[in-house]
Design a protein around this motif. Structure first.
Motif, PDB file in Angstrom:
ATOM      1  N   GLN A 128       0.848  -1.212  -0.005  1.00 28.18           N
ATOM      2  CA  GLN A 128       0.095  -0.091   0.181  1.00 28.18           C
ATOM      3  C   GLN A 128       0.873   1.244  -0.002  1.00 28.18           C
ATOM      4  O   GLN A 128       0.339   2.139  -0.869  1.00 28.18           O
ATOM      5  CB  GLN A 128      -0.838  -0.024   1.168  1.00 28.18           C
ATOM      6  CG  GLN A 128      -1.866   1.127   1.270  1.00 28.18           C
ATOM      7  CD  GLN A 128      -3.056   0.908   2.307  1.00 28.18           C
ATOM      8  OE1 GLN A 128      -2.984   0.031   2.873  1.00 28.18           O
ATOM      9  NE2 GLN A 128      -3.810   2.129   2.503  1.00 28.18           N
ATOM     10  N   ASP A 129       1.759   1.218   0.892  1.00 25.07           N
ATOM     11  CA  ASP A 129       2.837   2.524   0.815  1.00 25.07           C
ATOM     12  C   ASP A 129       3.554   2.509  -0.195  1.00 25.07           C
ATOM     13  O   ASP A 129       3.760   3.501  -0.857  1.00 25.07           O
ATOM     14  CB  ASP A 129       3.821   2.409   2.030  1.00 25.07           C
ATOM     15  CG  ASP A 129       3.039   2.655   3.385  1.00 25.07           C
ATOM     16  OD1 ASP A 129       1.963   3.549   3.416  1.00 25.07           O
ATOM     17  OD2 ASP A 129       3.681   2.052   4.317  1.00 25.07           O
ATOM     18  N   LEU A 130       3.913   1.521  -0.854  1.00 26.15           N
ATOM     19  CA  LEU A 130       5.014   1.400  -2.046  1.00 26.15           C
ATOM     20  C   LEU A 130       4.110   1.805  -3.291  1.00 26.15           C
ATOM     21  O   LEU A 130       4.789   2.745  -4.140  1.00 26.15           O
ATOM     22  CB  LEU A 130       5.285   0.236  -2.390  1.00 26.15           C
ATOM     23  CG  LEU A 130       6.336  -0.165  -3.452  1.00 26.15           C
ATOM     24  CD1 LEU A 130       7.475   0.433  -3.497  1.00 26.15           C
ATOM     25  CD2 LEU A 130       6.343  -1.747  -3.861  1.00 26.15           C
ATOM     26  N   SER A 131       2.845   1.623  -3.211  1.00 24.82           N
ATOM     27  CA  SER A 131       1.930   2.150  -4.437  1.00 24.82           C
ATOM     28  C   SER A 131       2.024   3.663  -4.613  1.00 24.82           C
ATOM     29  O   SER A 131       1.573   4.266  -5.497  1.00 24.82           O
ATOM     30  CB  SER A 131       0.513   1.620  -4.470  1.00 24.82           C
ATOM     31  OG  SER A 131      -0.160   2.326  -3.282  1.00 24.82           O
ATOM     32  N   GLU A 132       2.261   4.458  -3.477  1.00 17.95           N
ATOM     33  CA  GLU A 132       2.393   5.876  -3.702  1.00 17.95           C
ATOM     34  C   GLU A 132       3.590   6.481  -4.156  1.00 17.95           C
ATOM     35  O   GLU A 132       3.742   7.554  -4.141  1.00 17.95           O
ATOM     36  CB  GLU A 132       1.995   6.452  -2.297  1.00 17.95           C
ATOM     37  CG  GLU A 132       0.589   5.971  -1.668  1.00 17.95           C
ATOM     38  CD  GLU A 132       0.429   6.467  -0.240  1.00 17.95           C
ATOM     39  OE1 GLU A 132       1.103   7.430   0.350  1.00 17.95           O
ATOM     40  OE2 GLU A 132      -0.317   5.684   0.520  1.00 17.95           O
ATOM     41  N   PHE A 133       4.550   5.665  -4.497  1.00 18.98           N
ATOM     42  CA  PHE A 133       5.934   6.197  -5.114  1.00 18.98           C
ATOM     43  C   PHE A 133       5.834   5.978  -6.672  1.00 18.98           C
ATOM     44  O   PHE A 133       5.630   4.894  -7.058  1.00 18.98           O
ATOM     45  CB  PHE A 133       7.024   5.586  -4.277  1.00 18.98           C
ATOM     46  CG  PHE A 133       7.187   5.898  -2.986  1.00 18.98           C
ATOM     47  CD1 PHE A 133       8.104   6.834  -2.370  1.00 18.98           C
ATOM     48  CD2 PHE A 133       6.371   5.114  -1.839  1.00 18.98           C
ATOM     49  CE1 PHE A 133       8.045   7.112  -1.315  1.00 18.98           C
ATOM     50  CE2 PHE A 133       6.579   5.517  -0.616  1.00 18.98           C
ATOM     51  CZ  PHE A 133       7.467   6.699  -0.183  1.00 18.98           C
ATOM     52  N   ASN A 134       6.307   6.978  -7.229  1.00 24.75           N
ATOM     53  CA  ASN A 134       6.496   7.184  -8.793  1.00 24.75           C
ATOM     54  C   ASN A 134       8.060   6.455  -9.034  1.00 24.75           C
ATOM     55  O   ASN A 134       8.158   5.776  -9.919  1.00 24.75           O
ATOM     56  CB  ASN A 134       6.307   8.261  -9.408  1.00 24.75           C
ATOM     57  CG  ASN A 134       4.903   8.420  -9.405  1.00 24.75           C
ATOM     58  OD1 ASN A 134       3.925   7.697  -9.367  1.00 24.75           O
ATOM     59  ND2 ASN A 134       4.409   9.770  -9.126  1.00 24.75           N
ATOM     60  N   ASN A 177       7.144   3.520 -10.479  1.00 31.40           N
ATOM     61  CA  ASN A 177       5.582   3.480 -10.748  1.00 31.40           C
ATOM     62  C   ASN A 177       5.073   2.411  -9.581  1.00 31.40           C
ATOM     63  O   ASN A 177       4.097   1.694 -10.146  1.00 31.40           O
ATOM     64  CB  ASN A 177       5.328   2.949 -11.978  1.00 31.40           C
ATOM     65  CG  ASN A 177       5.958   3.940 -13.173  1.00 31.40           C
ATOM     66  OD1 ASN A 177       5.907   4.886 -13.031  1.00 31.40           O
ATOM     67  ND2 ASN A 177       6.254   3.467 -14.331  1.00 31.40           N
ATOM     68  N   GLY A 178       5.300   2.559  -8.328  1.00 30.60           N
ATOM     69  CA  GLY A 178       4.552   2.042  -7.189  1.00 30.60           C
ATOM     70  C   GLY A 178       5.147   0.607  -7.076  1.00 30.60           C
ATOM     71  O   GLY A 178       4.436  -0.215  -6.430  1.00 30.60           O
ATOM     72  N   ARG A 179       6.195   0.022  -7.790  1.00 35.18           N
ATOM     73  CA  ARG A 179       6.575  -1.429  -7.663  1.00 35.18           C
ATOM     74  C   ARG A 179       8.214  -1.448  -7.541  1.00 35.18           C
ATOM     75  O   ARG A 179       8.690  -0.418  -7.882  1.00 35.18           O
ATOM     76  CB  ARG A 179       6.155  -2.170  -8.686  1.00 35.18           C
ATOM     77  CG  ARG A 179       4.786  -2.136  -9.197  1.00 35.18           C
ATOM     78  CD  ARG A 179       4.418  -2.974 -10.436  1.00 35.18           C
ATOM     79  NE  ARG A 179       4.633  -4.250 -10.179  1.00 35.18           N
ATOM     80  CZ  ARG A 179       4.211  -5.229 -11.360  1.00 35.18           C
ATOM     81  NH1 ARG A 179       3.792  -4.840 -12.193  1.00 35.18           N
ATOM     82  NH2 ARG A 179       4.562  -6.468 -10.834  1.00 35.18           N
ATOM     83  N   ILE A 212      12.563   1.733  -6.995  1.00 32.34           N
ATOM     84  CA  ILE A 212      10.967   1.770  -6.970  1.00 32.34           C
ATOM     85  C   ILE A 212      10.848   2.578  -8.342  1.00 32.34           C
ATOM     86  O   ILE A 212      11.203   3.593  -8.569  1.00 32.34           O
ATOM     87  CB  ILE A 212      10.332   2.606  -5.907  1.00 32.34           C
ATOM     88  CG1 ILE A 212      10.746   1.855  -4.515  1.00 32.34           C
ATOM     89  CG2 ILE A 212       8.935   2.664  -5.892  1.00 32.34           C
ATOM     90  CD1 ILE A 212      10.473   2.651  -3.448  1.00 32.34           C
TER      91      ILE A 212
END
Length: 179
Positions: free
Chosen positions: A67-73, A147-149, A145
């Motif tokens: 969930q936190d990771l998905s917020e990072f581009n 696009n959230g991955r 990281i």
């Protein structure tokens, strides 16, 4: 195991926070990534005891940070294992024979038992060999990281390697930083 008086008096740090500065202008502008500023997230993950050997933990890590990771581009994920007789590494995520072969290799190059030359055996004959194996692979990983991955290769996975015969729960601190 002996501990330092300086370290034993400190309680563990319960850190779980996300820093998000207010963007200086609309997120849809071309410069929105630079304008939104850096974000940080950190979580301590407790791994259950694993038998001796190397274990793929990518899914466990992703379930905890997804969930936190998905917020990072764009950014970096840093994983830090808070132990000296286990390790983290990145290796093949498909064939479990790679796990077994890696454990076989480690056991051949780092001898243990009564005939081994180690002085440090406070916790048993696997104590010093576990420390050496931990130092060989290390206790930290940094993964890009995008696009959230986690931007790993298709055949790459995060491995947790337990080097002790009597496993215990282990803690991994995951810190995410980026935009």
């Amino acid at each position: 195991m002996q501990s330092s008086p300086l370290l034993s008096s400190r309680p563990p740090l319960p850190v779980k926070a996300i820093y998000r500065p207010s963007p200086s202008f609309d997120d849809r502008t071309p410069n929105s990534m630079a304008a939104s500023g850096p974000k940080w997230a950190q979580k301590t993950i407790t791994l259950p005891p694993h038998k001796r050997g190397c274990h793929l933990i990518t899914h466990k890590i992703m379930n905890e940070i997804g969930q936190d990771l998905s917020e990072f581009n764009c950014g970096l994920a840093h994983l830090f294992l808070q132990h000296t007789s286990a390790s983290l590494t990145i290796n093949e995520n498909y064939d479990s024979d790679v796990h077994d072969d890696t454990e076989t290799f480690l056991n051949k190059i780092v001898p243990e038992g009564r005939s081994a030359p180690w002085k440090h055996t406070l916790e048993g004959p696997d104590d010093m060999p576990a420390h050496i194996k931990s130092s060989m692979f290390g206790c930290a990983l940094t993964i890009p990281i995008t696009n959230g991955r986690l931007n790993m290769g298709i055949w790459q996975g995060i491995w947790f390697c337990e080097h002790r015969d009597a496993p215990t729960p282990r803690k991994v601190v995951v810190t995410l930083n980026g935009i």
